[in-house]
Design a protein around this motif. Sequence first.
Motif, PDB file in Angstrom:
ATOM      1  N   THR A  56      31.498  46.093  53.903  1.00  0.00           N
ATOM      2  CA  THR A  56      32.640  45.690  53.088  1.00  0.00           C
ATOM      3  C   THR A  56      32.678  46.499  51.800  1.00  0.00           C
ATOM      4  O   THR A  56      31.665  46.981  51.307  1.00  0.00           O
ATOM      5  N   THR A  57      33.889  46.639  51.249  1.00  0.00           N
ATOM      6  CA  THR A  57      34.040  47.415  50.013  1.00  0.00           C
ATOM      7  C   THR A  57      33.645  46.615  48.787  1.00  0.00           C
ATOM      8  O   THR A  57      33.249  47.176  47.775  1.00  0.00           O
ATOM      9  N   THR A  58      33.768  45.273  48.859  1.00  0.00           N
ATOM     10  CA  THR A  58      33.406  44.422  47.727  1.00  0.00           C
ATOM     11  C   THR A  58      31.960  43.990  47.849  1.00  0.00           C
ATOM     12  O   THR A  58      31.550  43.424  48.862  1.00  0.00           O
ATOM     13  N   ALA A  88      38.312  45.754  38.540  1.00  0.00           N
ATOM     14  CA  ALA A  88      37.578  45.856  39.808  1.00  0.00           C
ATOM     15  C   ALA A  88      36.564  44.733  39.991  1.00  0.00           C
ATOM     16  O   ALA A  88      35.782  44.762  40.944  1.00  0.00           O
ATOM     17  N   VAL A  89      36.575  43.743  39.094  1.00  0.00           N
ATOM     18  CA  VAL A  89      35.548  42.696  39.127  1.00  0.00           C
ATOM     19  C   VAL A  89      36.201  41.324  39.000  1.00  0.00           C
ATOM     20  O   VAL A  89      37.139  41.145  38.220  1.00  0.00           O
ATOM     21  N   ASP A  90      35.719  40.378  39.776  1.00  0.00           N
ATOM     22  CA  ASP A  90      36.118  38.983  39.599  1.00  0.00           C
ATOM     23  C   ASP A  90      34.889  38.117  39.868  1.00  0.00           C
ATOM     24  O   ASP A  90      33.852  38.617  40.306  1.00  0.00           O
ATOM     25  N   THR A  91      35.017  36.834  39.599  1.00  0.00           N
ATOM     26  CA  THR A  91      33.839  35.966  39.681  1.00  0.00           C
ATOM     27  C   THR A  91      34.046  34.793  40.613  1.00  0.00           C
ATOM     28  O   THR A  91      35.156  34.266  40.737  1.00  0.00           O
ATOM     29  N   LEU A  92      32.973  34.405  41.243  1.00  0.00           N
ATOM     30  CA  LEU A  92      32.925  33.181  42.034  1.00  0.00           C
ATOM     31  C   LEU A  92      32.332  32.032  41.227  1.00  0.00           C
ATOM     32  O   LEU A  92      32.263  30.900  41.706  1.00  0.00           O
ATOM     33  N   GLY A  93      31.866  32.319  40.009  1.00  0.00           N
ATOM     34  CA  GLY A  93      31.272  31.284  39.174  1.00  0.00           C
ATOM     35  C   GLY A  93      29.801  31.073  39.503  1.00  0.00           C
ATOM     36  O   GLY A  93      29.120  31.947  40.043  1.00  0.00           O
ATOM     37  N   GLU A  94      29.326  29.893  39.153  1.00  0.00           N
ATOM     38  CA  GLU A  94      27.931  29.536  39.409  1.00  0.00           C
ATOM     39  C   GLU A  94      27.848  28.830  40.752  1.00  0.00           C
ATOM     40  O   GLU A  94      28.395  27.747  40.934  1.00  0.00           O
ATOM     41  N   LEU A  95      27.176  29.464  41.688  1.00  0.00           N
ATOM     42  CA  LEU A  95      27.100  28.981  43.069  1.00  0.00           C
ATOM     43  C   LEU A  95      25.697  28.513  43.401  1.00  0.00           C
ATOM     44  O   LEU A  95      24.712  29.038  42.873  1.00  0.00           O
ATOM     45  N   GLN A  96      25.621  27.575  44.316  1.00  0.00           N
ATOM     46  CA  GLN A  96      24.331  27.150  44.857  1.00  0.00           C
ATOM     47  C   GLN A  96      24.122  27.685  46.272  1.00  0.00           C
ATOM     48  O   GLN A  96      23.148  27.329  46.933  1.00  0.00           O
ATOM     49  N   LEU A 113      39.673  35.845  46.619  1.00  0.00           N
ATOM     50  CA  LEU A 113      39.704  36.856  45.568  1.00  0.00           C
ATOM     51  C   LEU A 113      40.387  38.137  46.014  1.00  0.00           C
ATOM     52  O   LEU A 113      40.772  38.962  45.173  1.00  0.00           O
ATOM     53  N   GLY A 114      40.538  38.315  47.327  1.00  0.00           N
ATOM     54  CA  GLY A 114      41.136  39.546  47.836  1.00  0.00           C
ATOM     55  C   GLY A 114      40.086  40.597  48.143  1.00  0.00           C
ATOM     56  O   GLY A 114      38.907  40.445  47.806  1.00  0.00           O
ATOM     57  N   ASP A 115      40.510  41.673  48.778  1.00  0.00           N
ATOM     58  CA  ASP A 115      39.568  42.715  49.224  1.00  0.00           C
ATOM     59  C   ASP A 115      39.730  44.026  48.462  1.00  0.00           C
ATOM     60  O   ASP A 115      39.264  45.070  48.906  1.00  0.00           O
ATOM     61  N   GLU A 116      40.368  43.982  47.284  1.00  0.00           N
ATOM     62  CA  GLU A 116      40.578  45.202  46.509  1.00  0.00           C
ATOM     63  C   GLU A 116      39.573  45.343  45.374  1.00  0.00           C
ATOM     64  O   GLU A 116      39.658  46.291  44.593  1.00  0.00           O
TER      65      GLU A 116
END
Length: 529
Positions: A275-277, A302-310, A358-361
């Motif tokens: 994957t590109t991301t 070019a950056v985004d966040t999923l936050g704090e994940l478990q 979030l998309g694939d870009e």
Amino acid sequence: MNPKDFQRASARALQTRDYRRLVALCREMRAAQPTFADAWFLESVAAEAGRNLGAALKLVDRALTLAPANPEYLVQKARYHAIAGQMSDARESADAAFAAGARGAAQMNTLGVVFTRLGAHEAAAKALRQSVEADANNPHSRFNLAAAEQFLGNDDAARTHYEAVIRLQPDNARSYWALSELDKNAVNERYEDAMRRLAGSSSLGVNDGLYLAHALARIDEHRGDYSTAIARLSEAKARRRAELNYNFEEDRQVFDALQRSFKQVDATPSLVSETTTKPLFIVGLPRTGTTLLERMLCAHSAVDTLGELQDLPMALKKLSGTSGPRVLSQEVIEATATAPIPLRDAYRQSIATRTQALGDELSYHIDKTPLNALLVGHIARHLPDAKIILLRRHAMDAGLSNFRQLFSLDYSYYNYSYDLQDTGRYIAAFEALMTHWRGVLGNRLHVVDYEDLVAEPEQRLREALAYLQLPWQDQCLNFHAGSGAIATPSNSQVRQPVYRTAVARWKRYSEALQPLRDALERSGYRVTD
């Protein structure tokens, strides 16, 4: 038993929380009518109350085979999945509940909590607003909506709902604390007298005592009485620590096992993603600037966040095959350190719904769970294309900030923070592990010091972007102007420009922090002034 009698008797059992009686009723009803869906569903409620999520999910699934479009069943199924950390399944069930016509205050409140766990804060706020519209006098829905609005940066709305909770429940200690967190940069003394009266109650519980101590300590600090603030926190936290029976030796075993098990870390080339991301892990102790750097980097296109994940620690725990209560333990580490486990695939599958949103870009999606710092070895071995940025901060400031913060009461990772000496021992062991990771991984691990980040933000950002092989973008310095939810204790601070007032804050507390310093130095960590 007939359905009418069952409904009356099961309602009484639920109201009194007599789950043994509820199970007996459900099984008696099913013996008479095996296809009576509520008898399967209500036993799932009893199973979840007994913390048997596996059984709860099987029972609610059986109920749904009999009544596939029942919104209440779907709402609770979403909640069970969320509690179990099965976030993709939780989202699927929540969406199905909406499609099936979920409505009403209780169902919307539950869905709002589920979406909050999923990090879908806009969806959470929408559901919780509907809940409050349906029942404006429910303090639980009001509090949950206030928290959702706070995550979204809607501070005025959050304040309105927290104050509504206090009007409905003047003894709601958690709401006083939440208001103090919301107003931490301009302390609100409006409720001081009410908090002091409540804090003096002989019937005050341990958790409520913590909430009030933190809120009142913030007022002490605002007045420059730092020693009183620490004494107040120490007293309340000592009660919580005694209740937990925390022992640092369990955490020490984890740190020692990680260093023993990852004396070297060889990436597995076959696991490089197509994957590109790519994943970007921002790690460190809590309260060391991880959220600040996350917001700066998220301002990049070019950056985004999923936050704090478990998701990563939960996937590791499941793959370890261990049965103990701790998500990360010596047994989990020893079972997974060198085993050919499919950690990458399990992690990617767990976060798939959120990454797709979030998309694939993008070049990177951030997982900003600070204590993924303990899993750096697993990340480097099983996700070789991942980038890892480690935040560091002066140990005394980090210790003070952890002690001053009231973390989630049901999250055992932070149990060290209820005592200054435990905090010092934990930070010393943590820093030793971070030194180990730096030696093992070299330039695969990028390190940023909080003090440097706030003193020279552009320079440190340029270095971080170079590590990520991304071009400079000016908006990274204007991060505070951006929108988006921030579901961490730093949410109010990172909605303002970079400030340096938190550097060397520990010096204001003088002798009150001596137990922290002593514990650090006894553990072999040299404290510099």
